[in-house]
Design an enzyme around this catalytic site. Structure first.
Site, PDB file in Angstrom:
ATOM      1  CE  LYS A  27      -0.747   0.223   5.051  1.00  0.00           C
ATOM      2  NZ  LYS A  27       0.331  -0.576   5.545  1.00  0.00           N
ATOM      3  CE  LYS A  55      12.660  12.921   0.075  1.00  0.00           C
ATOM      4  NZ  LYS A  55      12.733  12.401   1.442  1.00  0.00           N
ATOM      5  CB  SER A  56      12.567   7.104  -4.967  1.00  0.00           C
ATOM      6  OG  SER A  56      13.478   7.396  -3.958  1.00  0.00           O
ATOM      7  CB  CYS A 407      12.049  13.622  23.675  1.00  0.00           C
ATOM      8  SG  CYS A 407      11.335  14.907  24.697  1.00  0.00           S
ATOM      9  CB  CYS A 410       8.469  14.169  27.122  1.00  0.00           C
ATOM     10  SG  CYS A 410       8.008  15.554  26.078  1.00  0.00           S
TER      11      CYS A 410
HETATM   12  P1  ADP Z   1      13.420   8.968   0.470  1.00  0.00           P
HETATM   13  O1  ADP Z   1      13.869   9.349  -0.911  1.00  0.00           O
HETATM   14  O2  ADP Z   1      12.161   9.639   0.875  1.00  0.00           O
HETATM   15  O3  ADP Z   1      14.491   9.132   1.478  1.00  0.00           O
HETATM   16  P2  ADP Z   1      13.229   6.355  -0.672  1.00  0.00           P
HETATM   17  O4  ADP Z   1      12.415   6.723  -1.829  1.00  0.00           O
HETATM   18  O5  ADP Z   1      14.676   6.116  -0.919  1.00  0.00           O
HETATM   19  O6  ADP Z   1      13.085   7.425   0.485  1.00  0.00           O
HETATM   20  O7  ADP Z   1      12.559   5.082   0.006  1.00  0.00           O
HETATM   21  C1  ADP Z   1      13.011   4.538   1.207  1.00  0.00           C
HETATM   22  C2  ADP Z   1      12.530   3.115   1.365  1.00  0.00           C
HETATM   23  O8  ADP Z   1      11.131   3.067   1.561  1.00  0.00           O
HETATM   24  C3  ADP Z   1      12.820   2.243   0.148  1.00  0.00           C
HETATM   25  O9  ADP Z   1      13.402   1.049   0.579  1.00  0.00           O
HETATM   26  C4  ADP Z   1      11.467   1.993  -0.446  1.00  0.00           C
HETATM   27  O10 ADP Z   1      11.391   0.761  -1.097  1.00  0.00           O
HETATM   28  C5  ADP Z   1      10.569   2.039   0.765  1.00  0.00           C
HETATM   29  N1  ADP Z   1       9.172   2.375   0.412  1.00  0.00           N
HETATM   30  C6  ADP Z   1       8.772   3.390  -0.368  1.00  0.00           C
HETATM   31  N2  ADP Z   1       7.416   3.420  -0.473  1.00  0.00           N
HETATM   32  C7  ADP Z   1       6.962   2.395   0.283  1.00  0.00           C
HETATM   33  C8  ADP Z   1       5.660   1.882   0.591  1.00  0.00           C
HETATM   34  N3  ADP Z   1       4.558   2.454   0.101  1.00  0.00           N
HETATM   35  N4  ADP Z   1       5.587   0.802   1.396  1.00  0.00           N
HETATM   36  C9  ADP Z   1       6.696   0.222   1.895  1.00  0.00           C
HETATM   37  N5  ADP Z   1       7.946   0.638   1.642  1.00  0.00           N
HETATM   38  C10 ADP Z   1       8.096   1.710   0.847  1.00  0.00           C
HETATM   39 ZN    ZN Z   2       9.107  15.130  24.090  1.00  0.00          ZN
HETATM   40 MG    MG Z   3      15.589  10.067  -1.715  1.00  0.00          MG
END
Ligand code: ADP
Ligand code: ZN
Ligand code: MG
Length: 566
Positions: A27, A55-56, A407, A410
């Site tokens: 998801k 984000k990717s 933290c 807290c």
């Molecule tokens: P960012 O660029 O935001 O630092 P990445 O795009 O490199 O993060 O993703 C970090 C990790 O999260 C990757 O291993 C990716 O496969 C995982 N990921 C991304 N979207 C999902 C999702 N919907 N569910 C589970 N894992 C995810």
């Molecule tokens: Zn706190």
């Molecule tokens: Mg990234």
């Protein structure tokens, strides 16, 4: 906005299918679907999401669902390689252009850009390429006219701004993209949420009124703690203890030398720790990274060179042996813990002399001192939730309930009081004035010593030695620095930069009878959460850490019971 969370767009079926079948994810995480729907609707978008949240996917998935290809700007070749490797694994055709690929290879990629069959869905390039390669720009121009350039993603978009923590000059030139290809939707991605940085990026990239989607910065599963670093031996003990509690983690240190020192100390105590720093050869670096990812190494003791591209989900602790140079940096570095959403500990050691080591390092940066002092303020804080301090920094509205006792401030009993330090501050000013009258400069250490009645007698003729403890002396000096009663004074030699103290703009106020200055100080030397655990595990002996037994529900906070000896 809500409308964009839906699955009734023409592309929705394909998006969902690809998420499951191609990317093998069950998801979406928060904001991913909204971002994907928005960019597929052709909107310009800035997506702000903590590192490691995914984000990717927000440009990779749309790339697969669009005609032609997506152009991705990435600051580092290593990041590019990681992504290409991953995309190959899941059978998404992708290519890259950077200084490290062969001429023939580059030629084939250039041909691919204008090929109507689009042999790749994503093209990764460095910002340098955009800035320097006319050939690339002319190919992109052709692709644009043939409607093959479906989207532009600028990863780590904060690199555009000098206000960000990772400015890269070539990012400044990326405005050319939106000027030349105005109809192509642009997606900027970053984990840096400060609005001044984003505004700056918007201008530099020439995007008009992009929509900004911000995920909460709050990493609910991370526990934040600050430890006074008043005794090096104690620091190591706590690090050893935390390493003993968990399977895998990172210890961030200030210098290459520290990386080697600390890792060898850990090795002596049977902890599989290896150093990582910029001066290691690339092979050793990637070996350490690889073996740590595969859990063959437990701890990486690293400088900040160990950063971008780390994607290990189960990091259980990030310890800072020395403070970070800004709160943003600290947030990013500590944020490498707990990407799997299970709980993880982030501990930073705050030492007086470290402030000045870092200060001389960031002296060339525009707002380097200012940002460092914000970090120092974060560390010296005794009464406010650590998260609330970060929230201010990320322009997020914050309710302390959101911390959920995750933290140290807290968790801890309220064992501080507000102390009037006016008379103390006056003594400090006297020492400084005396030194100035002799045309001498005092380092922070010399100032501490003079005030405590040590060092050259000429520096302390006019005052009686203070009755404060060393820790309190340091705390008062830091407070005075933070409040502008003292300031930094740098001196450059060809080999190194020296840090001296100077009277700050507010120092004259202390001559006014009615002017007072106060700060919060601990009344007891109560044990913090982490120290308590080290204690209860037998890692800390009385001689190392003299604590009064203050009950703080610690690592057992989930069980809501105290594990201390009190
Ligand atoms: P960012 O660029 O935001 O630092 P990445 O795009 O490199 O993060 O993703 C970090 C990790 O999260 C990757 O291993 C990716 O496969 C995982 N990921 C991304 N979207 C999902 C999702 N919907 N569910 C589970 N894992 C995810
Ligand atoms: Zn706190
Ligand atoms: Mg990234």
């Amino acid at each position: 906005m809500q409308h964009y969370d839906g699955t009734d767009f023409p592309w929705s079926k394909e998006v969902v299918w690809n998420l499951k079948e191609l990317f093998k994810l069950s998801k979406f995480r928060p904001l991913q679907l909204r971002a994907i729907n928005m960019t597929l609707s052709g909107k310009d978008l800035f997506l702000v999401m903590p590192t490691g949240r995914g984000k990717s996917l927000c440009y990779q998935l749309p790339a697969v669902c669009s005609k032609g290809f997506t152009l991705v700007i990435t600051p580092l070749v290593s990041l590019m390689e990681d992504q290409i490797m991953y995309l190959q694994l899941i059978n998404v055709p992708a290519a890259m252009l950077n200084a490290s690929i062969s001429k023939n290879n580059a030629k084939a990629v250039m041909a691919g850009i204008t090929d109507p069959k689009s042999p790749f869905k994503l093209l990764y390039v460095t910002p340098e390429k955009i800035a320097k390669s006319k050939l690339l720009m002319s190919c992109l121009e052709k692709a644009y006219k043939a409607k093959l350039l479906s989207r532009i993603a600028v990863d780590e978009v904060h690199c555009c701004s000098q206000w960000g923590h990772d400015f890269r000059p070539d990012y400044k030139l990326l405005g050319i993209l939106k000027r030349q290809f105005p109809k192509v939707p642009l997606l900027g991605l970053t984990a840096t949420a400060t609005s001044s940085v984003l505004k700056d990026c918007e201008k530099i990239l020439c995007v008009q009124q992009p929509i900004t989607l911000s995920a909460s910065f709050n990493r609910t599963n991370l526990y934040y703690e600050v430890q006074q670093n008043s005794n090096k031996c104690g620091v190591l003990t706590i690090i050893v203890c935390v390493c003993g509690l968990y399977t895998t983690g990172i210890v961030y240190v200030f210098s290459q030398k520290d990386a080697e020192l600390v890792s060898s100390e850990l090795q002596k105590r049977d902890i599989l720790a290896y150093p990582y720093h910029a001066n290691m050869d690339p092979d050793s670096k990637s070996r350490v990274h690889r073996e740590w990812t595969a859990n063959k190494i437990k701890v990486v003791v690293a400088t900040v060179a160990f950063g971008m591209g780390i994607d290990k989900p189960d990091v259980r602790f990030v310890i800072h042996h020395t403070i970070s140079k800004s709160i943003e940096n600290y947030y990013q570095e500590s944020g490498r813990a707990g990407r799997d959403d299970a709980s993880a500990d982030c501990i930073v050691f705050f030492g007086f002399s470290d402030i000045f080591r870092i200060s001389t390092m960031v002296v060339m940066e525009n707002v380097g001192q200012q940002k460092l002092l914000q970090m120092v303020d974060y560390c010296q804080n005794l009464d406010r939730c650590r998260r609330s301090l970060m929230a201010v920094h990320f322009d997020e509205v914050w309710d302390d309930e959101g911390c959920n006792q995750m933290c140290d401030t807290c968790c801890r009993v309220k064992d501080y009081s507000t102390v009037d330090i006016t008379e103390h501050a006056k003594q400090v000013v006297q020492i400084m004035e005396l030194a100035a009258s002799m045309d001498e400069k005092l380092t922070p250490l010399k100032l501490v010593e003079a005030w405590m009645g040590k060092g050259p007698a000429k520096h302390r003729k006019t005052i009686k030695p203070t009755t404060l403890s060393r820790q309190q002396v340091e705390a008062v000096i830091v407070r005075m620095l933070l409040q502008g009663y003292l300031r930094e004074d740098f001196s450059f030699t060809p080999y190194t930069t020296y840090f001296y103290m100077k009277l700050g703009r507010k120092a004259p106020l202390l001559k006014i009878q009615s002017h007072t200055l106060s700060m919060k100080m601990r009344i007891t030397d109560g044990r913090s959460a982490v120290v308590s655990t080290c204690w209860s595990q037998g890692y800390i002996t009385k001689s190392l850490n003299r604590c009064s037994p203050v009950c703080t529900p610690h690592l057992d906070r989930k069980k809501q019971k105290c594990r201390n000896f009190c």
